[in-house]
Design an enzyme around this catalytic site. Structure first.
Site, PDB file in Angstrom:
ATOM      1  N   PRO A 162      47.942  34.506  45.295  1.00 54.52           N
ATOM      2  CA  PRO A 162      46.783  33.781  44.757  1.00 54.52           C
ATOM      3  C   PRO A 162      45.947  33.122  45.845  1.00 54.52           C
ATOM      4  CG  PRO A 162      48.768  32.469  44.478  1.00 54.52           C
ATOM      5  CD  PRO A 162      49.195  33.755  45.131  1.00 54.52           C
ATOM      6  N   GLY A 163      44.650  33.141  45.669  1.00 59.00           N
ATOM      7  CA  GLY A 163      43.755  32.450  46.595  1.00 59.00           C
ATOM      8  C   GLY A 163      42.898  31.471  45.817  1.00 59.00           C
ATOM      9  N   TYR A 210      36.350  30.943  49.014  1.00 56.94           N
ATOM     10  CA  TYR A 210      35.263  31.831  49.401  1.00 56.94           C
ATOM     11  C   TYR A 210      33.948  31.066  49.608  1.00 56.94           C
ATOM     12  CZ  TYR A 210      38.872  34.914  47.625  1.00 56.94           C
ATOM     13  OH  TYR A 210      40.073  35.528  47.403  1.00 56.94           O
ATOM     14  N   CYS A 225      15.001  32.030  55.393  1.00 62.18           N
ATOM     15  CA  CYS A 225      13.805  32.822  55.123  1.00 62.18           C
ATOM     16  C   CYS A 225      14.114  34.048  54.272  1.00 62.18           C
ATOM     17  CB  CYS A 225      13.182  33.249  56.442  1.00 62.18           C
ATOM     18  SG  CYS A 225      12.964  31.842  57.514  1.00 62.18           S
TER      19      CYS A 225
HETATM   20  N1  LLP Z   1      45.370  39.872  47.561  1.00 63.40           N
HETATM   21  C1  LLP Z   1      44.492  40.809  47.940  1.00 63.40           C
HETATM   22  C2  LLP Z   1      44.986  42.095  48.447  1.00 63.40           C
HETATM   23  C3  LLP Z   1      43.112  40.559  47.853  1.00 63.40           C
HETATM   24  O1  LLP Z   1      42.249  41.510  48.212  1.00 63.40           O
HETATM   25  C4  LLP Z   1      42.661  39.309  47.357  1.00 63.40           C
HETATM   26  C5  LLP Z   1      41.231  39.007  47.274  1.00 63.40           C
HETATM   27  C6  LLP Z   1      43.624  38.339  46.997  1.00 63.40           C
HETATM   28  C7  LLP Z   1      44.963  38.667  47.092  1.00 63.40           C
HETATM   29  C8  LLP Z   1      43.250  36.980  46.486  1.00 63.40           C
HETATM   30  O2  LLP Z   1      42.574  37.064  45.278  1.00 63.40           O
HETATM   31  P1  LLP Z   1      42.212  35.748  44.433  1.00 63.40           P
HETATM   32  O3  LLP Z   1      43.508  35.141  43.932  1.00 63.40           O
HETATM   33  O4  LLP Z   1      41.484  34.806  45.334  1.00 63.40           O
HETATM   34  O5  LLP Z   1      41.358  36.245  43.343  1.00 63.40           O
HETATM   35  N2  LLP Z   1      34.590  36.748  47.932  1.00 63.40           N
HETATM   36  C9  LLP Z   1      34.851  36.978  46.529  1.00 63.40           C
HETATM   37  C10 LLP Z   1      36.315  37.227  46.246  1.00 63.40           C
HETATM   38  C11 LLP Z   1      36.886  38.372  47.037  1.00 63.40           C
HETATM   39  C12 LLP Z   1      38.353  38.608  46.776  1.00 63.40           C
HETATM   40  C13 LLP Z   1      38.903  39.629  47.674  1.00 63.40           C
HETATM   41  N3  LLP Z   1      40.320  39.844  47.564  1.00 63.40           N
HETATM   42  C14 LLP Z   1      34.303  35.814  45.742  1.00 63.40           C
HETATM   43  O6  LLP Z   1      33.734  34.896  46.334  1.00 63.40           O
HETATM   44  O7  LLP Z   1      34.380  35.806  44.501  1.00 63.40           O
END
Ligand code: LLP
Length: 414
Positions: free
Chosen positions: A272-273, A369, A341
């Protein structure tokens, strides 16, 4: 209460945001340690006695102080680059609880990962397997690997952050994975320890993940029958948060849904992120000017798309709150935009409170992010990061970048 007005002042995690702006300037990212840690602990509580490893996805927010705090709670880490590996190594002696994901790891990155003793490298293609095998052999190091499979499941999220469909670049088609496992297990240097999948981010429904995890478990059982027993089912990250009127499952519910479809002989890895840090951060910004261009009204802030890219890139919604309470002006809607810009440089649309030059506003839910996607576009130095500690003090955890910091890699070549 995460956000509340006390008198006229907006407080975040019991801290007066105007005071942070006075002390650290704007624009400025502010995080709550309390919220980050309670989200992480909610994951731990949801797994309970069940064998698991929570690998925090470093890309969501890679500030070293945040990594250090999560490590102290027992987190492993999901990384996707050499830079992220080196960040984790600043706060963690052992790399055993690191999962290395990423669709295009370079030779240099793989070599450093192997030498560092990363706990598992997730293979994303047959070419990558061949490359990793050659490097492991050359180094004479036996390496734990998983295959990241692409289960072809639609996660129903923004197309830019959907990763588990055949039209996406990620993973190995699930029907081809068996061949990669055979190649790995027949080699002297690769030891298959699990299967990984990650179908997308900002998911507000666990059903697609359950569908993907069932496929993955099915494959693990098939591999066991042909003599390749695996320990880990890595279910990826993906749980969404509430930015507006979404209703994602709770962490507890998400984990419980996942637990229910993974037999207990497997260890569950989760990455999780966003759900750990997303709601735990705000971006403070000051209004430089207000103007009415006839058709539309604009408040121009000192933060821009280089500081927070999500609105420009994904059309993402982030709620904005004035740091000093304001009256509602639904008849006077304005857009919050940055000084860059580009017309795409907007942070929020159709805001309905009264606003004027010098006002301070807080952009919510930017802990994930936010800073990690910031850039120097328009040669703008990146903002500082401040952490509200458990004892209620606010501590600088990244200094505001200076113009000199930005120029140093070029001035030496003049
Ligand atoms: N594991 C893998 C292999 C991933 O590619 C990702 C996120 C995560 C875990 C974590 O996912 P989360 O729990 O955060 O959903 N920049 C975008 C989100 C890109 C996510 C990319 N991969 C945004 O701002 O919404």
């Amino acid at each position: 209460m995460t956000f509340e007005y006390k008198g006229e002042n907006l407080y975040f995690d019991s801290f007066n945001l105007s005071k942070i702006a006075d002390d650290f300037g704007t624009p400025c990212y502010v995080y709550s340690r309390n919220l980050i840690e309670s989200n992480f602990k909610e994951y731990q509580a949801a797994f309970g006695e069940r064998e698991h490893l929570i690998c925090y996805a470093v890309k969501a927010n890679s500030n070293l102080s945040i990594l250090k705090n999560l490590k102290a709670l027992g987190a492993g880490f999901d990384i996707v680059s050499d830079g992220e590996l080196e960040r984790v190594k600043c706060v963690e002696n052992s790399c055993a609880n690191i999962v290395y994901s990423g669709v295009g790891k370079t030779e240099a990155e793989i070599e450093n990962a192997i030498k560092s003793g990363v706990g598992c490298i997730n293979l994303e293609s047959r070419d990558e397997l061949k490359m990793i095998l050659a490097i492991a052999k050359q180094l004479g190091i036996v390496l734990p690997v998983s295959v990241r499979v692409n289960p072809n499941v639609n996660p129903n999220t923004h197309p830019y952050i959907s990763t588990g469909l055949k039209e996406n670049k990620f993973g190995v088609p699930i029907e081809d994975a068996r061949e990669l496992y055979e190649l790995a297990s027949n080699s002297e240097w690769l030891v298959p320890i699990g299967i990984a999948c990650h179908i997308g981010s900002q998911l507000t429904d666990s059903n697609p993940v359950i569908e993907a995890v069932r496929e993955v478990v099915h494959l693990a059982e098939e591999l066991k029958r042909i003599g390749i027993p695996l320990k880990d089912i890595d279910v990826g990250g993906g749980l969404g948060i509430k930015y507006d009127n979404e209703s994602p499952p709770s962490i507890r519910q998400w984990v419980s849904d996942i637990k229910s479809c993974v037999p207990s002989s497997f260890r569950i890895k989760i990455e999780p992120g966003r759900s750990i840090v997303g709601s735990a951060g705000v971006l403070l910004t000051k209004i430089i000017a207000y103007k009415d261009n006839g058709k539309r009204k604009f408040a121009i802030s000192d933060a821009a798309m280089n500081d927070l890219l999500r609105p420009a890139l994904y059309d993402a919604y982030h709620k904005v709150l004035p740091c000093i309470r304001k009256e509602r002006r639904p008849d006077f809607l304005f857009d919050l935009v940055g000084p860059i810009c580009e017309t795409g440089d907007w942070l929020a649309k159709r805001q309905d409170f009264s606003v004027s030059q010098g006002d301070l506003v807080a952009i919510k839910d930017v802990g994930a992010y936010g800073f990690s996607m910031a850039s120097n576009y328009n040669s703008r130095p990146r903002p500082p990061e401040v952490l509200i500690e458990m004892d209620g003090t606010a501590r600088l955890i990244r200094t505001r970048e200076s113009v000199a910091d930005m120029l140093v890699l070029e001035t030496k070549h003049l």
